[in-house]
Enzyme design. Structure first.
Site, PDB file in Angstrom:
ATOM      1  N   LYS A 195       0.850  -1.185   0.000  1.00 12.69           N
ATOM      2  CA  LYS A 195       0.000   0.000   0.000  1.00 12.69           C
ATOM      3  C   LYS A 195       0.883   1.230   0.000  1.00 12.69           C
ATOM      4  CE  LYS A 195      -3.502   2.397   2.689  1.00 12.69           C
ATOM      5  NZ  LYS A 195      -4.542   2.261   3.708  1.00 12.69           N
ATOM      6  N   LYS A 248      -2.213  -1.632  -3.888  1.00 13.57           N
ATOM      7  CA  LYS A 248      -3.083  -0.458  -3.832  1.00 13.57           C
ATOM      8  C   LYS A 248      -2.249   0.806  -3.881  1.00 13.57           C
ATOM      9  CE  LYS A 248      -5.942   1.662  -0.375  1.00 13.57           C
ATOM     10  NZ  LYS A 248      -6.326   1.679   0.983  1.00 13.57           N
TER      11      LYS A 248
HETATM   12  C1  PBG Z   1      -7.583   3.208   5.659  1.00 13.60           C
HETATM   13  C2  PBG Z   1      -7.822   3.067   4.207  1.00 13.60           C
HETATM   14  C3  PBG Z   1      -7.674   4.026   3.188  1.00 13.60           C
HETATM   15  C4  PBG Z   1      -8.162   3.429   2.017  1.00 13.60           C
HETATM   16  C5  PBG Z   1      -8.555   2.136   2.350  1.00 13.60           C
HETATM   17  N1  PBG Z   1      -8.332   1.928   3.701  1.00 13.60           N
HETATM   18  C6  PBG Z   1      -7.188   5.418   3.237  1.00 13.60           C
HETATM   19  C7  PBG Z   1      -5.828   5.744   3.628  1.00 13.60           C
HETATM   20  O1  PBG Z   1      -4.959   4.891   3.825  1.00 13.60           O
HETATM   21  O2  PBG Z   1      -5.595   6.932   3.779  1.00 13.60           O
HETATM   22  C8  PBG Z   1      -8.245   4.090   0.678  1.00 13.60           C
HETATM   23  C9  PBG Z   1      -9.311   3.555  -0.216  1.00 13.60           C
HETATM   24  C10 PBG Z   1      -9.627   4.439  -1.378  1.00 13.60           C
HETATM   25  O3  PBG Z   1      -9.026   5.482  -1.608  1.00 13.60           O
HETATM   26  O4  PBG Z   1     -10.576   4.065  -2.093  1.00 13.60           O
HETATM   27  N2  PBG Z   1      -6.260   3.200   6.056  1.00 13.60           N
END
Ligand code: PBG
Length: 325
Positions: A195, A248
């Site tokens: 991520k 992601k």
């Molecule tokens: C929580 C999380 C996020 C997303 C999924 N889980 C946001 C972040 O890390 O700031 C993003 C999902 C999206 O943008 O569709 N940590």
């Protein structure tokens, strides 16, 4: 001449193209994210994500039934708690929106897979994914037990899959131990192993009210200049017990997705995140892009790159359209 003509012959009719196509997108590949809020009868449009809604648990259960009827096998639940505090207490409460929705959904449509996003950022008043030390930085090790109790309460509510998105080190192992210790040995872990710290999460943070109040997430999310680091993150999470991995965001990271998918021993999914969705929606609204075609192309690209499944805000809509065809 003969050699030059060969690919052309395979493109000459729709049936021929379909016959030889390498990539096949189906409703069963998709996961629909839902945002659950407190209350009853709430169905409020999310302005940063046109077509997506804040749903109370009862509405989420209704939506889940429709999603399952359309052929989508899984949903991913995010929760917005009635109140936030420094340690994200609501993340682990059995009466929190996600846990409540999970119980109702599993009662209404037991076959639908419920994935619960496990993170503290929606639950903390400072918006970081873990608890803070005095100096304002995230305390990795203090966060792990809080994530584990959140996961256990989600499993207790009936979640089939725990999806940690916090990016603390060691969390997959901590969650596995917590789940096993509470008797939830059958609950799977889908780790957001890869991520990146990405500006493509912008609309989500508006939807979840989870933008960090100070600083950013570069202390725990990955640097987008690094590709090979993804392999290490993936390997560590598999060793700690992840059943599936996620890369992601999606479209800007197809190279990373492809490399991880090829080398990973467990299934790898992709998340087409909020900013990718917003980008396509905004351009389509202006008539700059053909919406249906770019949606199809962007999802097929993720599959072609190696995603076994795709978390996308288009899941329900795509599946309904596929049914109608
Ligand atoms: C929580 C999380 C996020 C997303 C999924 N889980 C946001 C972040 O890390 O700031 C993003 C999902 C999206 O943008 O569709 N940590």
């Amino acid at each position: 001449m003969e050699l030059i003509e060969r690919p052309r012959r395979l493109r000459q009719s729709r049936a021929m193209r379909d016959l030889v196509a390498e990539t096949d997108l189906r409703a069963k590949d998709l996961v629909q994210p839902l945002f659950v809020v407190p209350g009853e009868g709430v169905r409020r449009p999310i302005s940063a994500l046109p077509g997506q809604y804040h749903l109370s648990p009862d509405e989420a259960a209704e939506e889940a039934e429709a999603i399952y009827r359309a052929g989508v096998p899984a949903i991913l639940l995010f929760g917005i708690p009635p109140e936030k505090d420094a340690v994200g207490s609501w993340a682990a409460r059995l009466d929190a929106p996600v846990q409540d929705a999970t119980r109702r959904i599993k009662r209404a449509v037991p076959e639908l897979l419920v994935m619960a996003d496990t993170c503290l950022c929606e639950y903390t008043d400072h918006g970081h994914c873990g608890v803070l030390r005095g100096d304002g930085t995230v305390d990795n090790d203090e966060t792990l037990p809080l994530l584990a109790s959140a996961a256990v309460s989600q499993a207790e509510a009936g979640a089939d899959v725990i999806a940690p998105s916090d990016m603390m080190d060691g969390r997959v192992g901590a969650l596995r131990a917590g789940l096993d210790g509470a008797g939830f040995t059958g609950t799977a872990i889908l780790s957001y192993a890869v991520k990146y710290r990405s500006a493509f999460y912008g609309p989500f943070r508006e939807a979840a009210g989870s933008a960090p109040q100070h600083g950013d997430r570069s202390g725990y999310q990955m640097d987008f200049r690094n590709g090979r680091e993804a392999m290490r993150e993936a390997r560590i999470d598999i060793e700690e017990g992840a059943d599936m991995l996620l890369v992601k965001p999606g479209m800007p990271y197809l190279d990373v997705l492809s490399a991880v998918a090829q080398s990973s021993a467990v299934p790898v999914g992709a998340y087409q995140v909020s900013g990718e969705y917003a980008m396509l929606e905004a351009a389509a609204e202006r008539g700059w892009l053909d919406r249906d075609q770019v949606v199809q192309e962007s999802l097929v690209a993720l599959k072609r790159a190696g995603a076994r499944f795709i978390i996308t805000y288009y899941a329900h809509e795509w599946a309904k359209r596929a049914l109608a065809r």
